[in-house]
Every structure is written in structure tokens, then in C-alpha cells.
Design a protein around this motif. Structure first.
Motif, PDB file in Angstrom:
ATOM      1  N   VAL A  66       0.863  -1.177   0.000  1.00  0.00           N
ATOM      2  CA  VAL A  66       0.000   0.000   0.000  1.00  0.00           C
ATOM      3  C   VAL A  66       0.902   1.231   0.000  1.00  0.00           C
ATOM      4  O   VAL A  66       1.801   1.351   0.831  1.00  0.00           O
ATOM      5  N   TYR A  67       0.664   2.114  -0.943  1.00  0.00           N
ATOM      6  CA  TYR A  67       1.387   3.379  -1.024  1.00  0.00           C
ATOM      7  C   TYR A  67       0.367   4.492  -0.788  1.00  0.00           C
ATOM      8  O   TYR A  67      -0.680   4.503  -1.419  1.00  0.00           O
ATOM      9  N   TRP A  68       0.662   5.420   0.114  1.00  0.00           N
ATOM     10  CA  TRP A  68      -0.250   6.538   0.330  1.00  0.00           C
ATOM     11  C   TRP A  68       0.554   7.808   0.533  1.00  0.00           C
ATOM     12  O   TRP A  68       1.711   7.775   0.946  1.00  0.00           O
ATOM     13  N   SER A  69      -0.066   8.920   0.198  1.00  0.00           N
ATOM     14  CA  SER A  69       0.601  10.213   0.332  1.00  0.00           C
ATOM     15  C   SER A  69      -0.370  11.229   0.909  1.00  0.00           C
ATOM     16  O   SER A  69      -1.556  11.233   0.562  1.00  0.00           O
ATOM     17  N   ASP A  70       0.130  12.098   1.797  1.00  0.00           N
ATOM     18  CA  ASP A  70      -0.691  13.185   2.328  1.00  0.00           C
ATOM     19  C   ASP A  70      -0.384  14.491   1.587  1.00  0.00           C
ATOM     20  O   ASP A  70      -0.767  15.559   2.014  1.00  0.00           O
ATOM     21  N   VAL A  82       3.647   0.728   2.782  1.00  0.00           N
ATOM     22  CA  VAL A  82       3.326  -0.268   3.805  1.00  0.00           C
ATOM     23  C   VAL A  82       3.370  -1.622   3.110  1.00  0.00           C
ATOM     24  O   VAL A  82       2.609  -1.871   2.172  1.00  0.00           O
ATOM     25  N   THR A  83       4.256  -2.503   3.550  1.00  0.00           N
ATOM     26  CA  THR A  83       4.399  -3.819   2.923  1.00  0.00           C
ATOM     27  C   THR A  83       3.770  -4.904   3.788  1.00  0.00           C
ATOM     28  O   THR A  83       3.513  -4.693   4.973  1.00  0.00           O
ATOM     29  N   THR A  88      -7.647  -6.702   2.463  1.00  0.00           N
ATOM     30  CA  THR A  88      -7.959  -5.848   1.314  1.00  0.00           C
ATOM     31  C   THR A  88      -8.331  -4.429   1.744  1.00  0.00           C
ATOM     32  O   THR A  88      -9.063  -3.733   1.047  1.00  0.00           O
ATOM     33  N   SER A  89      -7.796  -4.013   2.875  1.00  0.00           N
ATOM     34  CA  SER A  89      -7.961  -2.622   3.288  1.00  0.00           C
ATOM     35  C   SER A  89      -6.829  -2.236   4.231  1.00  0.00           C
ATOM     36  O   SER A  89      -6.198  -3.092   4.858  1.00  0.00           O
ATOM     37  N   TYR A  90      -6.591  -0.939   4.297  1.00  0.00           N
ATOM     38  CA  TYR A  90      -5.573  -0.398   5.192  1.00  0.00           C
ATOM     39  C   TYR A  90      -6.085   0.964   5.654  1.00  0.00           C
ATOM     40  O   TYR A  90      -6.645   1.722   4.866  1.00  0.00           O
ATOM     41  N   THR A  91      -5.887   1.264   6.947  1.00  0.00           N
ATOM     42  CA  THR A  91      -6.320   2.548   7.486  1.00  0.00           C
ATOM     43  C   THR A  91      -5.109   3.396   7.854  1.00  0.00           C
ATOM     44  O   THR A  91      -4.263   2.974   8.644  1.00  0.00           O
ATOM     45  N   VAL A  92      -5.041   4.576   7.255  1.00  0.00           N
ATOM     46  CA  VAL A  92      -3.984   5.545   7.562  1.00  0.00           C
ATOM     47  C   VAL A  92      -4.374   6.253   8.850  1.00  0.00           C
ATOM     48  O   VAL A  92      -5.505   6.722   8.985  1.00  0.00           O
TER      49      VAL A  92
END
Length: 120
Positions: A66-70, A82-83, A88-92
Motif C-alpha cells: 500500500v502506497y499513500w501520500s498526504d 506499507v508492505t 484488502t484494506s488499510y487505514t492511515v
């Protein structure tokens, strides 16, 4: 006539390049072929207010990156990675995600493309 044919066969064998793989891995050892497709996950959603990033599972894929950017920055911002995500979900938490990307991981192989979404 046989000498010419044998010579041509040897020349053909020498001129052929060795095969190369369409994927790479850093693992060493004995090869055992197994067809694995690390397809790009579909159905990617990203919700700013909850920080939840979710996607549709890819059959046979045990985990995701999962790659996320603010930061928005016109698609050029830095992503947090996040490896080893096995759901099937991830919470920032602690930040508001503005963009998200997902890649499939199957053992040492990772999908070469990712699904990307601007969070709403």
C-alpha cells in the motif's frame, strides 16, 4: 552436402541469444516453475475522512503493498509504503491520505503496475 547442413546447424545454435525472463527476483536456488500472476488490484477506493484505503482481492495473491501520500503535488509527491498487508484494506492514522496506490505481491514477485486513486 552433409557438411554444409551440419555447419549451418552449428552456426544457428551459436547465433541464438540465451533466454531472458520477463520478471526478476533476487532469490537464489533451484527453479521450480509455478504460474503466478501478480495482477493489479481493482476497485481501489480511498476516503480522506476515515483514512480507509480498500481494494478488490486478486485471486492467488497473498499480500499487497500500500502506497499513500498526504501531499497532492500533481502526482509527484512522496509516498509512504506499507508492505506485507494481507487484507484488502488499510487505514492511515495520524494523517489524511490524498492519494493511494496498491500493488500485488506474490512471493518475491510484485506487479509491475499499480492501481492509483485520488482520495475523496
Amino acid at each position: 552436402m552433409r557438411v554444409a547442413i551440419a555447419g549451418a546447424a552449428v552456426l544457428c545454435l551459436v547465433a541464438v541469444q540465451p533466454a531472458s525472463a520477463a520478471w526478476q527476483t533476487s532469490n537464489q536456488g533451484n527453479a521450480a516453475a509455478k504460474a503466478v500472476t501478480a495482477s493489479v488490484p481493482g476497485g481501489l477506493t480511498c476516503v480522506k475522512s476515515t483514512g480507509v484505503i480498500s481494494w478488490t482481492a486478486v485471486a492467488g495473491v497473498p499480500e499487497y503493498e500500500v502506497y499513500w501520500s498526504d501531499k497532492d503535488q500533481g502526482g509527484q509527491g512522496t509516498f509512504t509504503v506499507v508492505t506485507g498487508v494481507t487484507t484488502t484494506s488499510y487505514t492511515v492514522t495520524g494523517k489524511v491520505p490524498l492519494r493511494a496506490k496498491i500493488r500485488s505481491v506474490a512471493g518475491p514477485w510484485t506487479s509491475t503496475q499499480s492501481a492509483e486513486k485520488i482520495c475523496s
